[in-house]
Design a protein around this motif. Structure first.
Motif, PDB file in Angstrom:
ATOM      1  N   LEU A 286      17.167  -6.682   2.165  1.00 42.67           N
ATOM      2  CA  LEU A 286      16.022  -7.390   2.746  1.00 42.67           C
ATOM      3  C   LEU A 286      14.915  -7.598   1.710  1.00 42.67           C
ATOM      4  CD1 LEU A 286      15.803  -5.612   6.219  1.00 42.67           C
ATOM      5  CD2 LEU A 286      17.069  -7.661   5.572  1.00 42.67           C
ATOM      6  N   ASN A 287      14.226  -8.706   1.833  1.00 45.61           N
ATOM      7  CA  ASN A 287      13.164  -9.064   0.895  1.00 45.61           C
ATOM      8  C   ASN A 287      11.825  -8.520   1.403  1.00 45.61           C
ATOM      9  OD1 ASN A 287      11.858 -10.248  -1.286  1.00 45.61           O
ATOM     10  ND2 ASN A 287      11.606 -12.214  -0.240  1.00 45.61           N
ATOM     11  N   PHE A 288      11.692  -7.203   1.376  1.00 42.66           N
ATOM     12  CA  PHE A 288      10.498  -6.556   1.906  1.00 42.66           C
ATOM     13  C   PHE A 288       9.263  -6.846   1.053  1.00 42.66           C
ATOM     14  CE2 PHE A 288      13.265  -3.369   4.174  1.00 42.66           C
ATOM     15  CZ  PHE A 288      12.770  -3.645   5.440  1.00 42.66           C
ATOM     16  N   GLN A 289       8.173  -7.151   1.729  1.00 43.14           N
ATOM     17  CA  GLN A 289       6.866  -7.199   1.093  1.00 43.14           C
ATOM     18  C   GLN A 289       6.066  -5.943   1.425  1.00 43.14           C
ATOM     19  OE1 GLN A 289       4.925 -10.895   2.126  1.00 43.14           O
ATOM     20  NE2 GLN A 289       6.762 -12.101   1.681  1.00 43.14           N
ATOM     21  N   TYR A 290       6.455  -5.303   2.536  1.00 40.32           N
ATOM     22  CA  TYR A 290       5.779  -4.056   2.934  1.00 40.32           C
ATOM     23  C   TYR A 290       6.758  -3.203   3.725  1.00 40.32           C
ATOM     24  CZ  TYR A 290       2.367  -0.781   4.784  1.00 40.32           C
ATOM     25  OH  TYR A 290       1.686   0.357   5.093  1.00 40.32           O
ATOM     26  N   LEU A 291       6.711  -1.895   3.457  1.00 43.74           N
ATOM     27  CA  LEU A 291       7.578  -0.952   4.174  1.00 43.74           C
ATOM     28  C   LEU A 291       6.878   0.393   4.239  1.00 43.74           C
ATOM     29  CD1 LEU A 291      10.363  -0.172   5.427  1.00 43.74           C
ATOM     30  CD2 LEU A 291      11.070   0.472   3.105  1.00 43.74           C
ATOM     31  N   ASN A 292       6.844   0.981   5.429  1.00 43.51           N
ATOM     32  CA  ASN A 292       6.282   2.323   5.589  1.00 43.51           C
ATOM     33  C   ASN A 292       6.986   3.018   6.739  1.00 43.51           C
ATOM     34  OD1 ASN A 292       4.718   4.651   5.828  1.00 43.51           O
ATOM     35  ND2 ASN A 292       2.781   3.570   5.491  1.00 43.51           N
ATOM     36  N   VAL A 293       7.714   4.090   6.404  1.00 41.25           N
ATOM     37  CA  VAL A 293       8.400   4.896   7.428  1.00 41.25           C
ATOM     38  C   VAL A 293       7.948   6.349   7.344  1.00 41.25           C
ATOM     39  CG1 VAL A 293      10.429   3.404   7.601  1.00 41.25           C
ATOM     40  CG2 VAL A 293      10.386   5.224   5.873  1.00 41.25           C
ATOM     41  N   SER A 294       6.790   6.590   6.765  1.00 38.98           N
ATOM     42  CA  SER A 294       6.290   7.953   6.581  1.00 38.98           C
ATOM     43  C   SER A 294       5.949   8.615   7.912  1.00 38.98           C
ATOM     44  CB  SER A 294       5.052   7.928   5.674  1.00 38.98           C
ATOM     45  OG  SER A 294       4.007   7.194   6.279  1.00 38.98           O
TER      46      SER A 294
END
Length: 330
Positions: A286-294
């Motif tokens: 995937l072409n993520f620009q933002y990711l947060n799974v904290s």
């Protein structure tokens, strides 16, 4: 050749003058009924400086904060924005029958409830009542405005539950109910169909995400900072078109490793929930620009590849046993 008598010349000149249109009347385009309503609105706000151009001696089509239709010369837009204006939205707003755009925005001294007179404005396509101190419920009467494509009631002090009647607005492109004090559950079969952008963040909504949301496609879903619980994996799938998903700071609990994410996804924020399992390998595609799974309960190695290692450790930390770059090695 004899010249015309002076009195005849004077009479002809007077007749010619009287036949000419009066300049002030010729320039006046504004509908007189609309003008009366606007002056009534100004008076109800105490004749503020923000509406200083609203004077009876000038054409209201030339006033600031309003717009006239070029064909009918009726007021089609009322946009009052960022100024010193106090009071409540007057019921007279409902007496501008051709209004298509209604905006009261960034007016911290605007108080009271949303008047039911707005329900008379059946030509409205855009309503933005945001960044004010409006109180009371989200009115169910908005469901009567079938032409609405954009409804923004964000950054207010609205309370109560989301009225299920809003699901009747089948032409909506976006709805903003974020940054209020809304409570209760999200109604089933609401904002379904073609409502690409839904913002419900920063409220006090509880319960699960309605399963009906899984039958439709969206572009942006921001339900962050509520008290929502349960599973939202049904919102995803290979055939979905969602791009931005933010369900951070809720009480969601489901297995992330079972989720099939669509290729369209560019932003995913699930921090501060109770999500368990591992990160699916397909996230690397995937072409993520933002990711947060904290701040979840995730375990296992962070898949290598794609954009996953481009994010800081803060996007992954405070999980049960997640490891691998950018976190410490497993």
């Amino acid at each position: 050749m004899n010249s015309p008598p002076p009195l005849l010349l004077l009479g002809l000149s007077l007749l010619l003058f009287l036949s000419l249109p009066t300049p002030s009347l010729a320039a006046e385009r504004c509908n007189p009924n609309d003008k009366k309503v606007l002056l009534k609105i100004k008076k109800s706000f105490g004749n503020p400086y923000l509406l200083a151009s609203w004077v009876s001696s000038s054409d209201c089509c030339d006033w600031y904060q309003v717009e006239c239709d070029r064909t009918t010369n009726r007021i089609i837009s009322l946009t009052i924005f960022a100024g010193n204006l106090s009071g409540q939205i007057p019921a007279a707003v409902g007496d501008l029958p051709y209004l298509q755009t209604l905006v009261f925005r960034k007016l911290s001294n605007l108080t009271g409830t949303i008047p039911s007179a707005i329900a008379k404005l059946t030509h409205l396509t855009l309503v933005e009542l945001s960044w004010t101190n409006l109180t009371g419920p989200v009115p169910a009467f908005f469901a009567q405005l079938k032409n609405l494509t954009f409804l923004d009631l964000s950054f207010n002090d609205l309370s109560g539950s989301i009225p299920p009647e809003l699901g009747q607005l089948t032409n909506l492109d976006a709805i903003h109910l974020d940054r209020n004090k809304l409570t209760g559950k999200i109604p089933e079969w609401i904002f379904t169909g073609d409502v690409p952008d839904i913002y419900l963040s920063h409220n006090q909504l509880t319960g699960p995400i309605p399963k009906s949301f899984g039958y439709y496609n969206y572009t942006t879903l921001d339900f962050s900072r509520n008290m929502l619980s349960g599973d939202l994996s049904f919102l995803f799938g290979s055939n979905k078109t969602v791009q931005i998903v933010d369900f951070s700071r809720n009480k969601l609990e489901f297995k992330l490793s079972n989720v099939v994410f669509p290729a369209s996804l560019t932003s995913l924020d699930l921090n501060h929930n109770k999500i368990f399992g591992s990160l699916p390998e397909e996230l690397t595609t995937l072409n993520f620009q933002y990711l947060n799974v904290s701040y979840n309960r995730l375990c296992g190695k962070i898949p290598t590849g794609g954009k996953l290692q481009s994010f800081a450790a803060t996007s992954y930390f405070h999980n049960k046993c997640l490891c691998g770059a950018p976190l410490p090695a497993c």
